[in-house]
Design a protein around this motif. Sequence first.
Motif, PDB file in Angstrom:
ATOM      1  N   ASP A 184      39.604  39.434  36.361  1.00 29.47           N
ATOM      2  CA  ASP A 184      38.155  39.307  36.248  1.00 29.47           C
ATOM      3  C   ASP A 184      37.524  40.485  35.518  1.00 29.47           C
ATOM      4  N   ASP A 228      40.091  44.088  38.735  1.00 22.95           N
ATOM      5  CA  ASP A 228      39.616  43.046  39.638  1.00 22.95           C
ATOM      6  C   ASP A 228      40.349  41.750  39.300  1.00 22.95           C
ATOM      7  N   HIS A 278      41.878  37.736  40.961  1.00 19.07           N
ATOM      8  CA  HIS A 278      41.922  36.726  42.022  1.00 19.07           C
ATOM      9  C   HIS A 278      43.038  35.741  41.705  1.00 19.07           C
ATOM     10  N   MET A 305      36.546  34.661  52.449  1.00 18.30           N
ATOM     11  CA  MET A 305      37.116  35.464  51.368  1.00 18.30           C
ATOM     12  C   MET A 305      36.933  36.932  51.717  1.00 18.30           C
ATOM     13  N   ARG A 313      38.110  41.173  50.061  1.00 15.95           N
ATOM     14  CA  ARG A 313      38.762  41.975  49.018  1.00 15.95           C
ATOM     15  C   ARG A 313      39.905  42.756  49.633  1.00 15.95           C
ATOM     16  N   LEU A 325      42.028  42.686  44.756  1.00 16.84           N
ATOM     17  CA  LEU A 325      42.392  41.272  44.822  1.00 16.84           C
ATOM     18  C   LEU A 325      41.442  40.538  45.751  1.00 16.84           C
ATOM     19  N   MET A 326      40.795  39.513  45.231  1.00  9.55           N
ATOM     20  CA  MET A 326      39.952  38.667  46.053  1.00  9.55           C
ATOM     21  C   MET A 326      40.861  37.639  46.733  1.00  9.55           C
ATOM     22  N   VAL A 327      40.937  37.738  48.051  1.00  9.09           N
ATOM     23  CA  VAL A 327      41.844  36.887  48.830  1.00  9.09           C
ATOM     24  C   VAL A 327      41.018  35.843  49.568  1.00  9.09           C
ATOM     25  N   ARG A 328      41.502  34.619  49.533  1.00  6.32           N
ATOM     26  CA  ARG A 328      40.854  33.545  50.290  1.00  6.32           C
ATOM     27  C   ARG A 328      41.689  33.220  51.518  1.00  6.32           C
TER      28      ARG A 328
END
Length: 183
Positions: free
Chosen positions: A24, A36, A38, A59, A61, A78-81
Amino acid sequence: MVLVGDEQRFWGLVWPDVDGVVVDGVEVVEDAVRIDVHAGQRAVNCPACGMAASRVHSMYRRRLADRPIGGRRVFLMLMVRRFFCDNVACKRRTVAEQVEHLTTPYRRRTQAVARMVQAIGLAVGGRAGARLADYLPVRVSRDVIVREVRRAPGPAVGPGDGARDRRVRLPQGRHLRHRAHRR
């Protein structure tokens, strides 16, 4: 220098074994590079029951240390869901997504950095490894190095290698004595 059309090829060089990560943004902050990212996957499999989960619960980070680039430390944001596991028989209600070959549950460094720290620890040990890591843009303590060495798989031991009998055999008439009891 990366040209605009070559970004995908550049990230393929940085993470050759990682698929499904979307970058990102990239920012240089003092002596570090912050990237950044994901995951690009739509669903994950529940590790408990194996059923596909696609409903997003929440979500968050996650900050991961990665291999250095250009002599600078690298942090992945890392954007984690988290996903709902819709299997009523499963004990897990939510599942956090993991990026294969990049993340491991509960760890703050990528698998590549963990292997690098393990190699340093196996080569020179904890204290010396921490000093060596200071010269590399990887900040780890001796305790982290020792912990990574302990996680390393041990050598394969077969039946002829003394794997069955681990007792200490002493010559007849000899006994183990504690030093505290000697006079």
